[in-house]
Every structure is written in C-alpha cells, then in structure tokens.
Design an enzyme around this catalytic site. Structure first.
Site, PDB file in Angstrom:
ATOM      1  NE  ARG A  72     -14.037   5.178  -3.177  1.00 35.26           N
ATOM      2  CZ  ARG A  72     -14.034   5.619  -1.759  1.00 35.26           C
ATOM      3  NH1 ARG A  72     -15.154   6.229  -1.662  1.00 35.26           N
ATOM      4  NH2 ARG A  72     -13.378   5.128  -0.867  1.00 35.26           N
ATOM      5  CD  GLU A 109      -5.848   5.499   5.305  1.00 34.06           C
ATOM      6  OE1 GLU A 109      -6.551   5.345   4.502  1.00 34.06           O
ATOM      7  OE2 GLU A 109      -4.855   6.204   5.264  1.00 34.06           O
TER       8      GLU A 109
HETATM    9  P1  AMP Z   1      -8.773  -0.431   4.478  1.00 34.82           P
HETATM   10  O1  AMP Z   1      -9.678  -1.362   5.051  1.00 34.82           O
HETATM   11  O2  AMP Z   1      -7.842   0.167   5.684  1.00 34.82           O
HETATM   12  O3  AMP Z   1      -7.747  -1.276   3.608  1.00 34.82           O
HETATM   13  O4  AMP Z   1      -9.383   0.828   3.653  1.00 34.82           O
HETATM   14  C1  AMP Z   1      -9.884   0.378   2.456  1.00 34.82           C
HETATM   15  C2  AMP Z   1     -11.098   0.889   2.222  1.00 34.82           C
HETATM   16  O5  AMP Z   1     -11.445   2.320   2.479  1.00 34.82           O
HETATM   17  C3  AMP Z   1     -11.518   0.874   0.837  1.00 34.82           C
HETATM   18  O6  AMP Z   1     -13.043   0.546   0.685  1.00 34.82           O
HETATM   19  C4  AMP Z   1     -11.176   2.168   0.123  1.00 34.82           C
HETATM   20  O7  AMP Z   1     -12.092   2.522  -0.618  1.00 34.82           O
HETATM   21  C5  AMP Z   1     -11.289   2.998   1.387  1.00 34.82           C
HETATM   22  N1  AMP Z   1      -9.864   3.879   1.761  1.00 34.82           N
HETATM   23  C6  AMP Z   1      -8.900   3.567   2.636  1.00 34.82           C
HETATM   24  N2  AMP Z   1      -8.303   4.877   2.471  1.00 34.82           N
HETATM   25  C7  AMP Z   1      -8.404   5.557   1.343  1.00 34.82           C
HETATM   26  C8  AMP Z   1      -7.738   6.610   0.864  1.00 34.82           C
HETATM   27  N3  AMP Z   1      -6.689   7.103   1.306  1.00 34.82           N
HETATM   28  N4  AMP Z   1      -8.562   6.864  -0.126  1.00 34.82           N
HETATM   29  C9  AMP Z   1      -9.636   6.539  -0.655  1.00 34.82           C
HETATM   30  N5  AMP Z   1     -10.357   5.495  -0.111  1.00 34.82           N
HETATM   31  C10 AMP Z   1      -9.694   5.015   0.806  1.00 34.82           C
END
Ligand code: AMP
Length: 184
Positions: A72, A109
């Site tokens: 995205r 996450e």
């Molecule tokens: P993080 O590495 O934990 O910051 O996760 C960020 C990545 O995971 C990004 O590329 C987001 O598109 C995706 N992502 C994580 N959590 C969500 C969420 N609750 N909704 C949509 N995309 C998420």
C-alpha cells in the site's frame, strides 16, 4: 526538525477521512483491527487531498527519493514522489526485485517479514522520505530506514496516512521525523 501538521491547509480532511476509512475487525487474524484505505483510494477528490497533505510537510525539504513500502506504500508513495518532483523507490518483500538488492528482516504487528531494495536505488547523500499507509509498531518503517541508511541516503522523515500511536511507532522512529494525517 519540527514538522508542520500535514492537514493544516485542509481543515475538513480528518473528518472526511474518518468517514471513509473502514475498520475491519479480526483481519488478517483475531485481535487486529485492519485499517482499510481502499474506500479513500476509490474517491479521486479525497485521494488527491490525501496525497497533497502527506507531501505537504516535506515541500521545500529537497527530497530526491520517496520510498514506498510494499504494497500500500506504493499506492501513496508514487503520487507523493511526483508531487515532490522526486524519484520513486519500491521497498519490496524478499525475492521480488530482479537486480542485486540489500535486505533487512523485521517483526510485524501480525508476523515477521523482510524488505529489500535495489542496491543502486538510492545514491550517497540523497534526501529520502519513507511512505506507508499505516504505522503500527514501526518495525516495517524502521527496516526501510535501515535500508536507506545502508545505501548512504539521508532519512529526512516518514509520512503515513494513519499512525496507531498506542503501539508506539513514533517513539521507535523518532517523533520529530514522523507525520500522519490521522492518529489513534
Ligand atoms: P508495523 O511494522 O508494525 O509498523 O506495521 C506496519 C505495516 O503493516 C504497514 O505496511 C501496514 O500496511 C501494515 N499494518 C499494520 N497494522 C495494520 C492495521 N491495523 N491495518 C492496516 N495495515 C496494518
């Protein structure tokens, strides 16, 4: 660096975004509330306002490359790069890039993953903005920043549509480097 509020010139943007973003509970696994940006992308006026607002804090900061994180981050990063008159660089999941690449592993996450960038995608001293849709724990953006720095780029900042502040991503990345249109 103190970044200006990204939506300062568009006071109704936050309300309009809140009305269009879709929360999808328990996707892709139980306990995760997925922030679905597709209704925003499908509305050309709103999509344009988002691109303008996400680029705004970085105007005049001499950005030469915008890195978009698969997948995205590509959709937002490419038009932001054009807006800032910068080049676009994809940070991709392992095994997708055809040329010699550098790799970083990270935890997510909801899982673990890696990111790659072509080794010639960023030149020494280039000023780089990293773009993605959602900041959660910051692992993805942090890995992207590491790739940028390994290639000799200067990380100017990060621009997100949404920051899930309660997961402390801004703290991990350095709050003075992070902007987001919406924070939860
Ligand atoms: P993080 O590495 O934990 O910051 O996760 C960020 C990545 O995971 C990004 O590329 C987001 O598109 C995706 N992502 C994580 N959590 C969500 C969420 N609750 N909704 C949509 N995309 C998420």
């Amino acid at each position: 660096m103190n970044l200006p509020a990204p939506s300062a010139s568009d006071p109704t943007l936050v309300a309009d975004l809140n009305a269009r973003l879709r929360d999808v509970p328990d996707f892709p696994k139980p306990g995760i509330v997925f922030k679905d940006i597709t209704p925003v992308l499908a509305d050309p006026r709103l999509f344009g306002r988002v691109i303008h607002a996400m680029a705004e804090p970085f105007r005049g900061r001499h950005i030469t490359k915008v890195v978009g994180v698969e997948a995205r981050g590509f959709l937002l990063g490419a038009p932001i790069a054009l807006t800032l008159d910068a080049g676009f660089v994809p940070a991709r999941k392992p095994g997708k890039l055809p040329h010699r690449s550098v790799v970083e592993r990270y935890s997510l996450e909801y899982g673990a993953d890696g990111l790659e960038m072509h080794e010639d995608a960023i030149l020494q001293g280039e000023r780089v903005l990293v773009v993605d849709d959602v900041l959660a724990t910051g692992g993805t953006a942090d890995a992207t920043a590491k790739l940028v720095r390994r290639l000799g780029g200067e990380l100017v900042g990060f621009s997100f549509l949404i920051s899930l502040d309660f997961l402390e991503g801004p703290k991990r990345l350095g709050p003075d480097k992070v902007t987001a249109l919406l924070s939860f």
